[in-house]
Design a protein around this motif. Structure first.
Motif, PDB file in Angstrom:
ATOM      1  N   GLU A 384       0.816  -1.216   0.000  1.00  0.00           N
ATOM      2  CA  GLU A 384       0.000   0.000   0.000  1.00  0.00           C
ATOM      3  C   GLU A 384       0.853   1.271   0.000  1.00  0.00           C
ATOM      4  O   GLU A 384       0.331   2.366  -0.193  1.00  0.00           O
ATOM      5  CB  GLU A 384      -0.927  -0.003   1.210  1.00  0.00           C
ATOM      6  N   PHE A 385       2.171   1.134   0.237  1.00  0.00           N
ATOM      7  CA  PHE A 385       3.050   2.297   0.254  1.00  0.00           C
ATOM      8  C   PHE A 385       3.627   2.546  -1.142  1.00  0.00           C
ATOM      9  O   PHE A 385       3.873   1.617  -1.913  1.00  0.00           O
ATOM     10  CB  PHE A 385       4.206   2.113   1.237  1.00  0.00           C
ATOM     11  N   SER A 386       3.847   3.808  -1.446  1.00  0.00           N
ATOM     12  CA  SER A 386       4.513   4.191  -2.691  1.00  0.00           C
ATOM     13  C   SER A 386       5.298   5.464  -2.441  1.00  0.00           C
ATOM     14  O   SER A 386       5.161   6.102  -1.390  1.00  0.00           O
ATOM     15  CB  SER A 386       3.488   4.409  -3.811  1.00  0.00           C
ATOM     16  N   LEU A 387       6.136   5.823  -3.406  1.00  0.00           N
ATOM     17  CA  LEU A 387       6.905   7.059  -3.299  1.00  0.00           C
ATOM     18  C   LEU A 387       6.467   8.029  -4.384  1.00  0.00           C
ATOM     19  O   LEU A 387       6.226   7.645  -5.526  1.00  0.00           O
ATOM     20  CB  LEU A 387       8.410   6.786  -3.444  1.00  0.00           C
ATOM     21  N   HIS A 388       6.350   9.289  -3.996  1.00  0.00           N
ATOM     22  CA  HIS A 388       6.215  10.383  -4.941  1.00  0.00           C
ATOM     23  C   HIS A 388       7.515  11.183  -4.901  1.00  0.00           C
ATOM     24  O   HIS A 388       8.252  11.133  -3.906  1.00  0.00           O
ATOM     25  CB  HIS A 388       5.031  11.272  -4.596  1.00  0.00           C
ATOM     26  N   PHE A 389       7.781  11.919  -5.954  1.00  0.00           N
ATOM     27  CA  PHE A 389       9.049  12.628  -6.059  1.00  0.00           C
ATOM     28  C   PHE A 389       8.785  14.093  -6.406  1.00  0.00           C
ATOM     29  O   PHE A 389       8.011  14.400  -7.316  1.00  0.00           O
ATOM     30  CB  PHE A 389       9.937  11.985  -7.123  1.00  0.00           C
ATOM     31  N   GLN A 390       9.417  14.994  -5.635  1.00  0.00           N
ATOM     32  CA  GLN A 390       9.294  16.424  -5.891  1.00  0.00           C
ATOM     33  C   GLN A 390      10.644  16.966  -6.340  1.00  0.00           C
ATOM     34  O   GLN A 390      11.669  16.675  -5.714  1.00  0.00           O
ATOM     35  CB  GLN A 390       8.810  17.168  -4.645  1.00  0.00           C
ATOM     36  N   PRO A 391      10.665  17.761  -7.405  1.00  0.00           N
ATOM     37  CA  PRO A 391      11.949  18.203  -7.949  1.00  0.00           C
ATOM     38  C   PRO A 391      12.649  19.237  -7.076  1.00  0.00           C
ATOM     39  O   PRO A 391      12.013  20.042  -6.400  1.00  0.00           O
ATOM     40  CB  PRO A 391      11.561  18.799  -9.301  1.00  0.00           C
ATOM     41  N   LEU A 392      13.988  19.219  -7.122  1.00  0.00           N
ATOM     42  CA  LEU A 392      14.847  20.263  -6.587  1.00  0.00           C
ATOM     43  C   LEU A 392      15.397  21.008  -7.797  1.00  0.00           C
ATOM     44  O   LEU A 392      16.071  20.403  -8.643  1.00  0.00           O
ATOM     45  CB  LEU A 392      15.973  19.672  -5.739  1.00  0.00           C
ATOM     46  N   ILE A 393      15.137  22.305  -7.881  1.00  0.00           N
ATOM     47  CA  ILE A 393      15.348  23.051  -9.113  1.00  0.00           C
ATOM     48  C   ILE A 393      16.339  24.187  -8.904  1.00  0.00           C
ATOM     49  O   ILE A 393      16.317  24.876  -7.869  1.00  0.00           O
ATOM     50  CB  ILE A 393      14.006  23.619  -9.632  1.00  0.00           C
ATOM     51  N   ALA A 394      17.208  24.410  -9.900  1.00  0.00           N
ATOM     52  CA  ALA A 394      18.091  25.572  -9.906  1.00  0.00           C
ATOM     53  C   ALA A 394      17.247  26.824 -10.106  1.00  0.00           C
ATOM     54  O   ALA A 394      16.458  26.914 -11.054  1.00  0.00           O
ATOM     55  CB  ALA A 394      19.124  25.444 -11.019  1.00  0.00           C
ATOM     56  N   THR A 395      17.383  27.787  -9.208  1.00  0.00           N
ATOM     57  CA  THR A 395      16.480  28.942  -9.204  1.00  0.00           C
ATOM     58  C   THR A 395      16.622  29.814 -10.448  1.00  0.00           C
ATOM     59  O   THR A 395      15.659  30.432 -10.897  1.00  0.00           O
ATOM     60  CB  THR A 395      16.741  29.798  -7.954  1.00  0.00           C
ATOM     61  N   GLU A 396      17.824  29.886 -11.031  1.00  0.00           N
ATOM     62  CA  GLU A 396      18.027  30.772 -12.181  1.00  0.00           C
ATOM     63  C   GLU A 396      17.747  30.071 -13.501  1.00  0.00           C
ATOM     64  O   GLU A 396      16.953  30.534 -14.324  1.00  0.00           O
ATOM     65  CB  GLU A 396      19.449  31.332 -12.184  1.00  0.00           C
ATOM     66  N   SER A 397      18.346  28.892 -13.697  1.00  0.00           N
ATOM     67  CA  SER A 397      18.210  28.204 -14.983  1.00  0.00           C
ATOM     68  C   SER A 397      16.981  27.307 -15.057  1.00  0.00           C
ATOM     69  O   SER A 397      16.600  26.861 -16.131  1.00  0.00           O
ATOM     70  CB  SER A 397      19.454  27.354 -15.235  1.00  0.00           C
ATOM     71  N   ARG A 398      16.369  27.032 -13.877  1.00  0.00           N
ATOM     72  CA  ARG A 398      15.245  26.101 -13.780  1.00  0.00           C
ATOM     73  C   ARG A 398      15.626  24.684 -14.218  1.00  0.00           C
ATOM     74  O   ARG A 398      14.768  23.908 -14.606  1.00  0.00           O
ATOM     75  CB  ARG A 398      14.045  26.587 -14.590  1.00  0.00           C
ATOM     76  N   LYS A 399      16.908  24.359 -14.135  1.00  0.00           N
ATOM     77  CA  LYS A 399      17.329  22.996 -14.449  1.00  0.00           C
ATOM     78  C   LYS A 399      17.139  22.096 -13.230  1.00  0.00           C
ATOM     79  O   LYS A 399      17.192  22.539 -12.082  1.00  0.00           O
ATOM     80  CB  LYS A 399      18.788  22.984 -14.891  1.00  0.00           C
ATOM     81  N   LEU A 400      16.951  20.835 -13.499  1.00  0.00           N
ATOM     82  CA  LEU A 400      16.727  19.843 -12.448  1.00  0.00           C
ATOM     83  C   LEU A 400      18.042  19.510 -11.757  1.00  0.00           C
ATOM     84  O   LEU A 400      19.014  19.114 -12.394  1.00  0.00           O
ATOM     85  CB  LEU A 400      16.118  18.570 -13.050  1.00  0.00           C
ATOM     86  N   LEU A 401      18.069  19.674 -10.430  1.00  0.00           N
ATOM     87  CA  LEU A 401      19.255  19.335  -9.646  1.00  0.00           C
ATOM     88  C   LEU A 401      19.065  18.057  -8.841  1.00  0.00           C
ATOM     89  O   LEU A 401      20.039  17.429  -8.452  1.00  0.00           O
ATOM     90  CB  LEU A 401      19.599  20.480  -8.689  1.00  0.00           C
ATOM     91  N   GLY A 402      17.843  17.697  -8.578  1.00  0.00           N
ATOM     92  CA  GLY A 402      17.606  16.493  -7.778  1.00  0.00           C
ATOM     93  C   GLY A 402      16.127  16.311  -7.508  1.00  0.00           C
ATOM     94  O   GLY A 402      15.268  16.978  -8.096  1.00  0.00           O
TER      95      GLY A 402
END
Length: 635
Positions: A384-402
């Protein structure tokens, strides 16, 4: 007749008594490890070990040189080391003690004077060991040596039987003497049985009845008269851990003794007083005028116990909270009444009331907790458990960091259950380690799959529960998962809160340093919400600091929050820490943290927590895969 007893086999009956001894000492003294170690010349053996989960030493180990250095164990007199780290002569032992830092032991001798070994207690924190604990250990030392004496006599008796036909007259005389000695041993064992019965029912520190004795007394009252009216007053000393940390455990013990003395002095007649756990007491009032006298008693105890305590010429005030439950209205049995009184006391911590009666609304809360617990037990087994993932984003370039892995629970009956509703339950019922291991394994497996598929370097952040953090096998489990999924350790970051650090600073230092040695990052989550967060940046080797969303939410209308956020970012940069601002929901918030030099954000502005497939479609499949400095800093 000479008999070599050094290799004698200890009978099962005596071994069972010794096992009961170390288990009782561990329970009474709240000590992780109580051992009987046998000296066998060339090697040492953990002969008997207290049977509790926090004991890192295993019974039956035939060479404990890797656990305790021989010089530490082989002492002729009582040996006490409150903190091994503070004694240079014992530094060699520190790394071999499985997290134990204090030691107190007494030698054990055969009746001929030869060394049998030692009985010792070890704690994972500095411990001066109260006099009553030392006295209890000394009493058990005498009992064990009496057992050794009995074994020696039995060995001589058996040797004498072998030459019965040749030494009949001499043997008869020896048997007569031995019978007299064995008779004394029977008397000693009877006395010891009485002592064991006492320590099983009474608290060693205060002399008050313990939880088991209280429940037995309440059950007896109900058995005699099921409609008997009595009130359970559950008393909790507040901020007791802070007092122990500030003044030391010896002062904490004196406070508990003083409180118990006040309770004895203030109460007489139809009262029963017990110490049910570390800083919690229960008063049982049996009367026909239950409501009137209960309120009067609660007011009287509140006034008395809230008066300053004079300990070592210091005035120390220990606030108390009381919860009240009454029979038969609040429950038909002893354990239910005790649980409800404890629940009312805990609610009083929030409401601020000096005492709180158990109410119907509390019953609803208890019922809801029981309903959640009944489904939580099988949630992991039922997938019944699962994981959701929320992005960590570079504030200027909006690139994905984690990404941060966030646990979700969907139950067919309850629907979606919030983490704040079930995590604390899992910590109380012991499921949190299994659930935490599920989160770690799933998160590491997921980022490993993404890395192989997209070749995109990023970091996976995983929250660690305080209970999970205390697990001695945590670092090894993380290392094994990284090896199993062939994930670079730098792509994993474990997030801990201030609550983890407050519980055991020595354990926190050891685990954080061990994680850093294998290359895993460590993040301090919710920074700024605790009273001592700044000091933790000096003590621990963090990689990342996460600014609590509470500072971000009011940036638009609170100059104070803007200044605090600005100061936190600047301080973290000076300390060369990565900084992540949580709860970014507007472009204005993004612009503020970017201007202040915070290059990473997390919040609904960049993306909500979503399942793995949706995360990959929204973030990974849209990235350009040229590795720049921002990604290298994270990965």
């Amino acid at each position: 007749m000479s008999v070599d007893i050094r290799t004698a086999v200890v009978p099962d009956s005596i071994l069972a008594g010794w096992q009961q001894t170390v288990d009782l000492v561990s329970e009474i003294a709240s000590i992780p490890a109580v051992l009987i170690i046998r000296d066998q010349g060339e090697e040492l053996q953990v002969f008997v070990a207290s049977d509790n989960q926090t004991n890192p030493f295993s019974k039956g180990s035939h060479d404990v040189r890797g656990s305790l250095c021989q010089a530490f164990v082989r002492h002729e007199n009582p040996l006490h080391v409150a903190d091994i780290a503070q004694h240079p002569e014992w530094q060699a032992c520190l790394a071999e003690m499985h997290g134990m830092v204090s030691y107190y032991g007494l030698p054990l001798y055969w009746p001929c004077g030869q060394v049998f070994g030692t009985i010792c207690i070890l704690d994972s924190r500095e411990n001066n060991y109260a006099d009553n604990i030392r006295s209890l250990l000394a009493r058990f030392q005498k009992t064990i040596e009496a057992d050794l004496d009995s074994m020696a006599r039995q060995a001589r008796l058996e040797a004498a039987n072998e030459v019965l036909t040749q030494l009949h007259e001499r043997q008869q005389q020896e048997l007569t003497e031995l019978r007299g000695q064995l008779s004394k041993e029977v008397d000693n064992r009877a006395s010891m049985a009485q002592t064991l019965e006492y320590v099983q029912r009474y608290d060693a520190l205060t002399g008050l009845p313990n939880r088991a004795a209280l429940l037995s007394h309440m059950e007896h009252i109900l058995a005699v008269n099921t409609n008997q009216q009595f009130a359970v007053l559950y008393i909790g000393l507040q901020n007791f851990k802070t007092i122990n940390d500030s003044y030391g455990y010896l002062v904490g013990d004196q406070i508990l003794q003083t409180v118990s003395d006040r309770l004895r002095h203030d109460l007489a007649g139809n009262f029963y007083v017990a110490r049910v756990t570390g800083n919690e007491f229960v008063v049982l009032l049996v009367t026909s005028r239950i409501e009137e006298l209960t309120v009067r008693l609660a007011n009287r105890l509140s006034h008395s116990l809230n008066q300053p305590l004079v300990i070592d010429q210091q005035n120390i005030t220990v606030p108390i909270k009381m919860g009240l439950a009454m029979s038969p209205a609040d429950g038909p049995d002893a354990s239910t009444l005790l649980k409800k009184a404890g629940a009312a006391m805990n609610l009083g911590k929030v409401s601020g009331s000096a005492y709180t009666f158990f109410t119907d609304s509390m019953q609803l809360a208890l019922d809801e907790r029981c309903r959640l617990e009944s489904h939580l037990v099988d949630a992991l087994k039922n997938n019944e458990f699962s994981l959701h993932f929320q992005p960590l984003i570079a504030t200027e370039s909006r690139k994905l960091l984690g990404a941060e892995a966030l646990l979700r629970w969907f139950n067919p009956v309850l629907g979606q259950v919030r983490p704040d509703q079930f995590i604390s339950l899992a910590e109380r019922n012991g499921q949190i380690n299994d659930i935490g291991n599920f989160v770690l394994r799933t998160a590491i497996e997921q980022i490993s799959n993404w890395y192989r598929l997209y070749k995109y370097p990023m970091r996976m952040a995983v929250n660690i529960s305080p209970v999970q953090f205390r697990d001695t096998g945590l670092v090894r489990y993380v290392a094994d998962l990284l090896a199993e999924f062939q994930l670079p350790p730098s792509m994993l970051e474990l997030e801990i809160t201030e609550g983890v650090l407050m519980q055991d600073e020595y354990q926190a230092t050891r685990v954080i340093n061990a994680l850093k040695r294998i290359g895993v990052g460590v993040s301090l989550d919710d920074f700024g919400t605790g009273y001592a967060s700044l000091s933790y940046l000096q003590k621990y080797a963090f990689d990342t600091l996460k600014i609590d969303r509470g500072f971000i939410a009011h940036l638009d209308n609170s100059e104070q929050d803007r200044e605090l956020a600005r100061a936190i970012i600047a301080m973290a940069k000076k300390l060369k820490l990565n900084v992540i601002a949580e709860g970014i929901e507007t472009q204005e918030q993004n612009d503020f943290i970017l201007e202040e030099g915070c290059d990473c954000g997390q919040g609904y502005l960049y993306g909500r927590p979503v399942p793995a497939l949706e995360f990959a479609a929204s973030h990974l499949e849209t990235q350009t895969f040229a590795i720049d400095d921002e990604q290298m800093a994270i990965a």
